[in-house]
Design a protein around this motif. Structure first.
Motif, mmCIF file in Angstrom:
data_model
loop_
_atom_site.group_PDB
_atom_site.id
_atom_site.type_symbol
_atom_site.label_atom_id
_atom_site.label_comp_id
_atom_site.label_asym_id
_atom_site.label_seq_id
_atom_site.Cartn_x
_atom_site.Cartn_y
_atom_site.Cartn_z
ATOM 1 N N SER A 36 28.383 -59.514 -126.807
ATOM 2 C CA SER A 36 29.619 -59.159 -126.297
ATOM 3 C C SER A 36 29.497 -58.396 -125.043
ATOM 4 C CB SER A 36 30.218 -58.479 -127.418
ATOM 5 O OG SER A 36 30.035 -57.026 -127.364
ATOM 6 N N THR A 37 30.669 -58.779 -124.513
ATOM 7 C CA THR A 37 30.905 -58.154 -123.184
ATOM 8 C C THR A 37 30.968 -56.434 -123.274
ATOM 9 O OG1 THR A 37 32.413 -59.815 -122.354
ATOM 10 C CG2 THR A 37 32.673 -57.943 -121.185
ATOM 11 N N ARG A 38 31.434 -56.243 -124.439
ATOM 12 C CA ARG A 38 31.431 -54.611 -124.683
ATOM 13 C C ARG A 38 30.172 -54.096 -124.817
ATOM 14 N NH1 ARG A 38 35.298 -52.002 -129.632
ATOM 15 N NH2 ARG A 38 35.024 -49.824 -129.034
ATOM 16 N N SER A 39 29.304 -55.058 -125.455
ATOM 17 C CA SER A 39 27.736 -54.362 -125.924
ATOM 18 C C SER A 39 27.161 -54.218 -124.375
ATOM 19 C CB SER A 39 27.087 -55.403 -126.646
ATOM 20 O OG SER A 39 27.445 -55.286 -127.985
ATOM 21 N N ILE A 40 27.413 -55.270 -123.545
ATOM 22 C CA ILE A 40 26.755 -55.312 -122.364
ATOM 23 C C ILE A 40 27.324 -54.118 -121.323
ATOM 24 C CG2 ILE A 40 26.604 -56.296 -120.073
ATOM 25 C CD1 ILE A 40 26.461 -59.088 -121.815
ATOM 26 N N SER A 41 28.497 -53.685 -121.535
ATOM 27 C CA SER A 41 29.123 -52.728 -120.873
ATOM 28 C C SER A 41 28.523 -51.501 -121.135
ATOM 29 C CB SER A 41 30.577 -52.644 -120.836
ATOM 30 O OG SER A 41 31.111 -54.013 -120.264
ATOM 31 N N LYS A 42 28.521 -51.334 -122.526
ATOM 32 C CA LYS A 42 28.068 -49.950 -123.333
ATOM 33 C C LYS A 42 26.461 -49.755 -122.736
ATOM 34 C CE LYS A 42 27.576 -47.575 -127.402
ATOM 35 N NZ LYS A 42 27.873 -47.493 -128.867
ATOM 36 N N CYS A 44 25.012 -50.792 -120.059
ATOM 37 C CA CYS A 44 25.007 -50.463 -118.641
ATOM 38 C C CYS A 44 25.089 -49.249 -118.409
ATOM 39 C CB CYS A 44 25.567 -51.510 -117.759
ATOM 40 S SG CYS A 44 25.072 -53.241 -117.750
ATOM 41 N N LYS A 45 26.329 -48.662 -118.853
ATOM 42 C CA LYS A 45 26.899 -47.404 -118.979
ATOM 43 C C LYS A 45 25.834 -46.469 -119.058
ATOM 44 C CE LYS A 45 30.237 -45.851 -117.244
ATOM 45 N NZ LYS A 45 30.353 -45.433 -115.780
ATOM 46 N N THR A 46 25.078 -46.606 -120.368
ATOM 47 C CA THR A 46 24.314 -45.615 -120.933
ATOM 48 C C THR A 46 23.015 -45.383 -119.716
ATOM 49 O OG1 THR A 46 24.857 -46.245 -123.097
ATOM 50 C CG2 THR A 46 22.608 -45.407 -122.635
ATOM 51 N N ARG A 47 22.613 -46.640 -119.340
ATOM 52 C CA ARG A 47 21.540 -46.716 -118.501
ATOM 53 C C ARG A 47 21.936 -46.056 -117.094
ATOM 54 N NH1 ARG A 47 18.239 -46.683 -122.087
ATOM 55 N NH2 ARG A 47 17.669 -48.852 -123.145
ATOM 56 N N PHE A 48 23.043 -46.233 -116.780
ATOM 57 C CA PHE A 48 23.451 -45.740 -115.292
ATOM 58 C C PHE A 48 23.607 -44.053 -115.456
ATOM 59 C CE2 PHE A 48 26.376 -49.496 -114.252
ATOM 60 C CZ PHE A 48 25.334 -49.936 -113.333
ATOM 61 N N ILE A 49 23.945 -43.577 -116.790
ATOM 62 C CA ILE A 49 24.215 -42.118 -116.806
ATOM 63 C C ILE A 49 22.736 -41.514 -117.128
ATOM 64 C CG2 ILE A 49 24.805 -40.475 -118.684
ATOM 65 C CD1 ILE A 49 27.245 -42.092 -119.306
ATOM 66 N N LYS A 50 21.907 -42.287 -117.753
ATOM 67 C CA LYS A 50 20.197 -41.795 -117.965
ATOM 68 C C LYS A 50 19.779 -41.760 -116.633
ATOM 69 C CE LYS A 50 19.283 -42.931 -122.603
ATOM 70 N NZ LYS A 50 18.274 -43.597 -123.531
ATOM 71 N N ALA A 51 20.145 -42.668 -115.550
ATOM 72 C CA ALA A 51 19.464 -42.651 -114.173
ATOM 73 C C ALA A 51 20.240 -41.687 -113.266
ATOM 74 C CB ALA A 51 19.784 -44.142 -113.486
ATOM 75 N N GLY A 52 21.616 -40.795 -113.662
ATOM 76 C CA GLY A 52 21.869 -40.070 -113.033
ATOM 77 C C GLY A 52 23.126 -40.413 -112.289
ATOM 78 N N PHE A 53 23.471 -41.653 -112.637
ATOM 79 C CA PHE A 53 24.859 -42.174 -111.918
ATOM 80 C C PHE A 53 25.990 -42.230 -112.897
ATOM 81 C CE2 PHE A 53 21.031 -44.099 -109.875
ATOM 82 C CZ PHE A 53 21.359 -43.730 -108.678
ATOM 83 N N ASN A 54 26.645 -41.004 -112.956
ATOM 84 C CA ASN A 54 27.752 -40.877 -114.080
ATOM 85 C C ASN A 54 28.871 -40.819 -113.248
ATOM 86 O OD1 ASN A 54 29.278 -40.644 -116.413
ATOM 87 N ND2 ASN A 54 28.600 -38.564 -116.723
ATOM 88 N N ASP A 55 29.512 -42.034 -113.011
ATOM 89 C CA ASP A 55 30.635 -42.265 -112.150
ATOM 90 C C ASP A 55 31.474 -43.435 -112.741
ATOM 91 O OD1 ASP A 55 32.369 -43.454 -110.214
ATOM 92 O OD2 ASP A 55 31.439 -42.457 -108.629
ATOM 93 N N PRO A 56 32.833 -43.086 -113.027
ATOM 94 C CA PRO A 56 33.613 -44.161 -113.723
ATOM 95 C C PRO A 56 33.631 -45.693 -112.967
ATOM 96 C CG PRO A 56 35.208 -42.431 -113.071
ATOM 97 C CD PRO A 56 33.543 -42.015 -112.768
ATOM 98 N N LYS A 57 33.269 -45.555 -111.582
ATOM 99 C CA LYS A 57 33.216 -46.890 -110.787
ATOM 100 C C LYS A 57 31.932 -47.704 -111.162
ATOM 101 C CE LYS A 57 35.529 -44.692 -106.784
ATOM 102 N NZ LYS A 57 35.111 -44.325 -105.692
ATOM 103 N N TRP A 58 30.768 -46.905 -111.611
ATOM 104 C CA TRP A 58 29.804 -47.538 -111.816
ATOM 105 C C TRP A 58 29.910 -48.362 -113.614
ATOM 106 C CZ3 TRP A 58 24.514 -47.225 -109.997
ATOM 107 C CH2 TRP A 58 24.632 -46.583 -108.564
ATOM 108 N N THR A 59 29.856 -49.668 -113.477
ATOM 109 C CA THR A 59 30.441 -50.434 -114.666
ATOM 110 C C THR A 59 29.268 -51.741 -114.445
ATOM 111 O OG1 THR A 59 31.895 -51.880 -113.526
ATOM 112 C CG2 THR A 59 32.418 -49.575 -114.859
#
Length: 117
Positions: A36-42, A44-59
């Motif tokens: 689902s789109t929701r699963s993909i978004s979740k 991606c967001k988890t991976r961005f945060i783990k990589a140190g990119f915790n910004d609401p613009k990063w989706t």
């Protein structure tokens, strides 16, 4: 990406015409079905945060948008970009043409740098 698709049994030469989902579930309940789109978004967001990119613009969507712009900026045709993004209409891909040259702004530049540098 080719390696990923090959492990799924999709030949690289078939990618433009492929109608199978790019990402599929590995869970027991929905194995092989479209994520689902929701699963993909979740994811991606988890991976961005783990990589140190915790910004609401990063989706997930901003990453997809950046991929479309980069494709066009790197000289790929609008049609090739449309196929890559699986847009049904070229009009949707035209939206990315207006963003050419704006890569120096916001999250798009950060995503590009993180991917390619």
């Amino acid at each position: 990406m080719t390696d990923y698709l090959t492990t799924r049994g999709i030949d690289a030469k078939d990618i433009p015409a492929c109608t199978e989902p790019l990402f599929t579930s590995t869970s027991n309940r929905s194995k092989g079905q479209t994520l689902s789109t929701r699963s993909i978004s979740k994811i991606c967001k988890t991976r961005f945060i783990k990589a140190g990119f915790n910004d609401p613009k990063w989706t997930a969507h901003s990453t997809r948008h950046t991929a479309g712009i980069l494709s066009l900026e790197l000289g790929h045709s609008q049609r090739d970009t449309q196929l890559m993004l699986r847009h049904a209409s070229g009009d949707t891909t035209n939206i990315y043409l207006h963003q050419i040259g704006k890569l120096g702004n916001s999250a798009m530049a950060d995503i590009s740098k993180a991917i390619f540098d």
